[in-house]
Design a protein around this motif. Structure first.
Motif, PDB file in Angstrom:
ATOM      1  N   MET A   1       0.399  -1.309   0.130  1.00  0.00           N
ATOM      2  CA  MET A   1       0.002  -0.226   0.184  1.00  0.00           C
ATOM      3  C   MET A   1       0.610   1.203  -0.076  1.00  0.00           C
ATOM      4  N   ASP A   3       1.190   4.907   0.948  1.00  0.00           N
ATOM      5  CA  ASP A   3       1.058   5.688   2.012  1.00  0.00           C
ATOM      6  C   ASP A   3       1.496   7.267   1.341  1.00  0.00           C
ATOM      7  N   ASP A 179      -4.890   1.117  -3.896  1.00  0.00           N
ATOM      8  CA  ASP A 179      -3.778   1.659  -2.978  1.00  0.00           C
ATOM      9  C   ASP A 179      -4.454   3.324  -2.518  1.00  0.00           C
ATOM     10  N   ALA A 182      -7.051   2.087  -0.191  1.00  0.00           N
ATOM     11  CA  ALA A 182      -6.480   0.975   0.611  1.00  0.00           C
ATOM     12  C   ALA A 182      -5.442   2.305   2.403  1.00  0.00           C
ATOM     13  N   PHE A 183      -5.122   3.531   1.635  1.00  0.00           N
ATOM     14  CA  PHE A 183      -4.697   4.142   1.973  1.00  0.00           C
ATOM     15  C   PHE A 183      -5.539   4.587   3.159  1.00  0.00           C
ATOM     16  N   ARG A 185      -8.633   3.852   4.237  1.00  0.00           N
ATOM     17  CA  ARG A 185      -8.593   2.713   5.167  1.00  0.00           C
ATOM     18  C   ARG A 185      -7.488   2.773   5.832  1.00  0.00           C
ATOM     19  N   LYS A 186      -6.691   2.844   5.672  1.00  0.00           N
ATOM     20  CA  LYS A 186      -4.917   2.988   6.710  1.00  0.00           C
ATOM     21  C   LYS A 186      -5.843   3.715   7.811  1.00  0.00           C
ATOM     22  N   TYR A 187      -6.162   4.919   7.984  1.00  0.00           N
ATOM     23  CA  TYR A 187      -6.347   6.469   8.567  1.00  0.00           C
ATOM     24  C   TYR A 187      -7.299   6.168   8.530  1.00  0.00           C
TER      25      TYR A 187
END
Length: 294
Positions: A1, A3, A179, A182-183, A185-187
């Motif tokens: 992913m 970031d 990507d 997913a970026f 989803r991470k935060y």
């Protein structure tokens, strides 16, 4: 992913106010003739934070604009708070705190750029607080705009005191890659139900009333558009605050910030920002007013 937040250019950060709001500061790579520009203040939407502007910021830095990204209380790296007690007005106070800090540091009121929830907050702020300009990116709509172009067939949900982060289970969208999603989803994080329930018609809100006549600064409205009703809501928002309008067909709400066509919104904002350079170069000219119809 990938970031994107970790790819941001070198910058500084500090905490402001009693709620320790995390403010990221990105100096513009400007020439001497670009000195005196108003700073930019970026206001994120619900569930997000300053990281959501990661694709935008390098462009504005490269063009010489000093950029500040605020994190509302409890978001991203701001101090944690009890989200069950946070209300819409608390977020207004947070933005006002950031505007005050920036104006004190730069001796100039900022241009406020608000996304989604940050857009309706920025509109409300602009009613009473002097700012240099206002940019709304797929802003949550006001009560007046909803009266003109209502959402159809809504089945309003009742928000809890805290709303969990969106799952974003999909792998891609019309303008977002795996990507990009997913970026986010991470935060993505939780949100205040009280604040969200004040403005979101999807959660049964009466909506936030905006007195467009009190918003006198130049303004620009950019909307993600996928149907005629969405385009009309964007146009209605622009008319209501006397601003210019751009509808980007085939884009998504979050895609306007982190998707593959984000640069189209950035380019339009850059064109709109030229007025502030024109005013500095020719200060004897009347101030460029908003395009409010008479």
């Amino acid at each position: 992913m990938r970031d994107y937040a970790r790819e941001l250019p070198e910058h500084t950060a500090r905490y402001v106010g009693e709620n320790e709001l995390f403010l990221e500061i990105f100096p513009g790579n400007g020439r001497p003739d670009e000195a005196g520009r108003p700073p930019l203040l970026f206001v994120h939407g619900a569930f997000t934070g300053s990281w959501m502007w990661s694709k935008y910021i390098p462009h504005f830095m490269a063009a010489g604009w000093d950029s500040y990204c605020i994190n509302l209380r409890g978001h991203y790296k701001s101090r944690s708070v009890d989200f069950t007690t946070v209300e819409f007005e608390d977020y207004l106070d947070d933005i006002g705190e950031a505007v005050s800090a920036i104006a004190g540091e730069c001796a100039a009121a900022p241009i406020v750029i608000g996304f989604s929830m940050g857009g309706i907050l920025s509109q409300k702020l602009a009613e009473s607080l002097g700012i240099a300009g206002l940019v709304l990116i797929d802003s949550s709509i006001s009560r007046q705009v909803h009266d003109e172009v209502p959402y159809e067939d809504l089945e309003p949900q009742t928000p809890g005191l805290v709303i969990p982060a969106p799952a974003r289970d999909e792998q891609c969208s019309a303008d977002e890659t795996p990507d990009d999603i997913a970026f986010q989803r991470k935060y993505l994080s939780m949100e205040s139900g009280k604040a969200f329930g004040a403005f979101s018609f999807h959660f049964g809100a009466e909506g936030i009333s905006i007195d467009g006549g009190k918003i006198t600064c130049p303004s620009l409205v950019i909307s993600a558009v996928n149907d005629e009703a969405g385009d009309r809501r964007g146009q209605a928002t622009a008319r209501h605050i006397g601003g210019e309008y751009l509808g980007l067909w085939g884009t998504t709400h979050t895609g306007l910030l982190v998707g593959q066509r984000y640069h189209e919104a950035v380019s339009r904002i850059m064109i709109w920002l030229r007025r502030f350079d024109e005013e500095r170069i020719q200060p004897s000219r009347p101030r460029l007013a908003s395009s409010r119809p008479t």
